[in-house]
Design a protein around this motif. Structure first.
Motif, mmCIF file in Angstrom:
data_model
loop_
_atom_site.group_PDB
_atom_site.id
_atom_site.type_symbol
_atom_site.label_atom_id
_atom_site.label_comp_id
_atom_site.label_asym_id
_atom_site.label_seq_id
_atom_site.Cartn_x
_atom_site.Cartn_y
_atom_site.Cartn_z
ATOM 1 N N PHE A 1 31.647 34.966 35.432
ATOM 2 C CA PHE A 1 30.835 36.071 35.939
ATOM 3 C C PHE A 1 30.223 35.762 37.304
ATOM 4 O O PHE A 1 29.067 36.072 37.580
ATOM 5 N N GLY A 2 30.983 35.122 38.165
ATOM 6 C CA GLY A 2 30.509 34.827 39.508
ATOM 7 C C GLY A 2 29.690 33.556 39.652
ATOM 8 O O GLY A 2 29.309 33.180 40.755
ATOM 9 N N TYR A 3 29.385 32.897 38.559
ATOM 10 C CA TYR A 3 28.624 31.644 38.610
ATOM 11 C C TYR A 3 29.592 30.473 38.497
ATOM 12 O O TYR A 3 30.482 30.472 37.646
ATOM 13 N N ASN A 4 29.412 29.475 39.324
ATOM 14 C CA ASN A 4 30.221 28.260 39.266
ATOM 15 C C ASN A 4 29.381 27.136 38.685
ATOM 16 O O ASN A 4 28.268 26.889 39.135
ATOM 17 N N VAL A 5 29.933 26.481 37.670
ATOM 18 C CA VAL A 5 29.237 25.374 37.015
ATOM 19 C C VAL A 5 30.126 24.143 37.111
ATOM 20 O O VAL A 5 31.290 24.182 36.700
ATOM 21 N N ASP A 6 29.588 23.073 37.661
ATOM 22 C CA ASP A 6 30.315 21.806 37.732
ATOM 23 C C ASP A 6 29.917 20.941 36.543
ATOM 24 O O ASP A 6 28.748 20.861 36.180
ATOM 25 N N THR B 1 37.206 13.916 33.519
ATOM 26 C CA THR B 1 37.442 14.534 34.816
ATOM 27 C C THR B 1 36.395 15.609 35.106
ATOM 28 O O THR B 1 36.052 16.407 34.244
ATOM 29 N N MET B 2 35.921 15.636 36.348
ATOM 30 C CA MET B 2 34.964 16.669 36.750
ATOM 31 C C MET B 2 35.724 17.955 37.081
ATOM 32 O O MET B 2 36.737 17.913 37.786
ATOM 33 N N ILE B 3 35.241 19.080 36.547
ATOM 34 C CA ILE B 3 35.876 20.373 36.788
ATOM 35 C C ILE B 3 34.805 21.388 37.155
ATOM 36 O O ILE B 3 33.611 21.160 36.963
ATOM 37 N N THR B 4 35.243 22.519 37.696
ATOM 38 C CA THR B 4 34.350 23.626 38.009
ATOM 39 C C THR B 4 34.772 24.814 37.158
ATOM 40 O O THR B 4 35.935 25.220 37.185
ATOM 41 N N VAL B 5 33.842 25.358 36.405
ATOM 42 C CA VAL B 5 34.101 26.522 35.583
ATOM 43 C C VAL B 5 33.426 27.713 36.236
ATOM 44 O O VAL B 5 32.257 27.654 36.600
ATOM 45 N N LEU C 1 34.956 17.586 31.979
ATOM 46 C CA LEU C 1 35.830 18.271 31.035
ATOM 47 C C LEU C 1 35.369 18.001 29.609
ATOM 48 O O LEU C 1 35.420 18.889 28.757
ATOM 49 N N ALA C 2 34.879 16.793 29.351
ATOM 50 C CA ALA C 2 34.401 16.438 28.020
ATOM 51 C C ALA C 2 33.254 17.343 27.591
ATOM 52 O O ALA C 2 33.208 17.811 26.449
ATOM 53 N N LEU C 3 32.337 17.618 28.499
ATOM 54 C CA LEU C 3 31.198 18.478 28.181
ATOM 55 C C LEU C 3 31.659 19.870 27.813
ATOM 56 O O LEU C 3 31.206 20.448 26.811
ATOM 57 N N PHE C 4 32.573 20.433 28.588
ATOM 58 C CA PHE C 4 33.041 21.788 28.319
ATOM 59 C C PHE C 4 33.855 21.868 27.024
ATOM 60 O O PHE C 4 33.778 22.858 26.296
#
Length: 72
Positions: free
Chosen positions: A32-37, A25-29, A40-43
């Protein structure tokens, strides 16, 4: 004892990879104010790798101290 730790570490790594691959599943993390798409597997894999590195860094001073004690 070392072989047992190696086997447990390998089993944990395999379980983490299997879990990560089953959660694409694609998620957004947001940190500190930065959004990374990303997936879920990568994170999950990054978190496991960071945990291993932190564990090694925490254990390193006692291993070095024990090494010096054994030499003397």
């Amino acid at each position: 004892m070392t072989i047992l730790v190696l086997i447990l570490t390998l089993a944990f790594a395999i379980a983490a990879v299997i879990f990560a691959l089953q959660n694409p599943t694609m998620i957004t993390v947001s940190l500190f104010g930065y959004n990374v798409d990303g997936s879920l597997a990568l994170f999950i894999l990054l978190a496991v790798i960071m945990g291993i590195i932190i564990g090694i860094l925490v254990m390193a001073p006692s291993a070095v101290k024990r090494s010096f004690e054994l030499r003397s």
